[in-house]
Scaffold this active site. Structure first.
Site, mmCIF file in Angstrom:
data_model
loop_
_atom_site.group_PDB
_atom_site.id
_atom_site.type_symbol
_atom_site.label_atom_id
_atom_site.label_comp_id
_atom_site.label_asym_id
_atom_site.label_seq_id
_atom_site.Cartn_x
_atom_site.Cartn_y
_atom_site.Cartn_z
ATOM 1 N N ASP A 69 0.868 -1.168 0.000
ATOM 2 C CA ASP A 69 0.000 0.000 0.000
ATOM 3 C C ASP A 69 0.910 1.225 0.000
ATOM 4 O O ASP A 69 2.128 1.108 0.201
ATOM 5 C CB ASP A 69 -0.884 -0.034 1.246
ATOM 6 C CG ASP A 69 -1.709 1.222 1.413
ATOM 7 O OD1 ASP A 69 -2.372 1.639 0.445
ATOM 8 O OD2 ASP A 69 -1.671 1.797 2.518
ATOM 9 N N ASP A 104 -0.359 5.080 0.997
ATOM 10 C CA ASP A 104 -0.709 6.099 1.988
ATOM 11 C C ASP A 104 -0.655 5.543 3.399
ATOM 12 O O ASP A 104 -1.341 4.565 3.731
ATOM 13 C CB ASP A 104 -2.106 6.652 1.696
ATOM 14 C CG ASP A 104 -2.123 7.540 0.463
ATOM 15 O OD1 ASP A 104 -1.450 8.578 0.490
ATOM 16 O OD2 ASP A 104 -2.797 7.192 -0.522
#
Length: 235
Positions: A14, A16
């Site tokens: 991922d 963020d």
């Protein structure tokens, strides 16, 4: 250390809150936009938004705080602030060490982010030297191949297929900071490291139990590669 139960062949990240410290910026942007309404940004709402694509996350915010705006109206103003602040985002602790280690040992890596491609480019402005290590293996939330955003598994399965068509879900280790992302990884039948940012915990005194992750840590600095059949750090 006991022999690893896992034999991971590829890692999917991922972005963020996991690679980049953008979640604090998201909170600051939301807080600033809520000022004219004399409202604050509840942590409960923040947690529910984390990991989702921009439309789903914004819809949660608008509903929870009963704001008289459409997604388009709110997002238009939010984009201006994001474009100002996101280029200042820092790498999270341990990111560069882990990414360079995996590349050194020829472990395939990919990014699977709910961010749009345009926002990805803004957020990574200061860190091109790290993100270029992913080469073309970047899948964003507005990619036409992604029919359903996290917590659906689409983005992780797409990232895996683009890395190597011979990979199977059990070959992949996902790194996520959001519970929605952990759920997506579980739905994809992939192992998952939940790197939980303690700044965004409702109860900081209690370690979460019953989560879907393979392992929970609070920083990538705590990750032990050999537990997953990956080469140990050199130092």
């Amino acid at each position: 250390m006991p022999q690893a139960v896992f034999k991971i062949k590829a890692c999917i990240f991922d972005m963020d809150g996991l690679l980049l410290d953008t979640e604090k910026i998201y909170s600051d942007v939301a807080g600033k936009m809520l000022e004219p309404y004399n409202k604050t940004f509840p942590l409960e709402t923040k947690i529910r938004m984390m990991g989702r694509d921009v439309r789903d996350a914004t819809d949660i915010l608008l509903a929870d705080l009963e704001l008289p705006h459409t997604f388009e109206e709110w997002d238009k103003e939010a984009q201006k602030l994001k474009a100002e602040f996101f280029p200042k985002a820092d790498l999270m602790p341990g990111v560069e060490r882990l990414i360079r280690h995996l590349v050194k040992h020829s472990i395939p890596i990919a990014v699977a982010t709910s961010s749009t491609k345009s926002m990805f480019l803004i957020k990574t402005t200061r860190h091109g030297d790290v993100f270029k290590l992913f080469a073309e293996n970047i899948t964003c939330g507005d990619d036409p191949a992604i029919k359903n955003g996290k917590p659906a598994p689409d983005i992780f399965l797409t990232a895996m297929q683009r890395l190597d068509s011979k990979l199977e879900p059990e070959d992949c280790l996902v790194f996520e900071d959001a519970s929605n992302g952990v759920e997506a990884a579980k739905s994809a039948n992939m192992s998952c490291i939940w790197v939980q940012d303690t700044r965004f915990m409702l109860d900081k005194s209690t370690v979460p139990v019953g989560h879907a992750a393979t392992e929970r840590i609070t920083s990538l600095l705590e990750f032990v590669p050999e537990k997953y059949g990956l080469p140990p750090f050199d130092e």
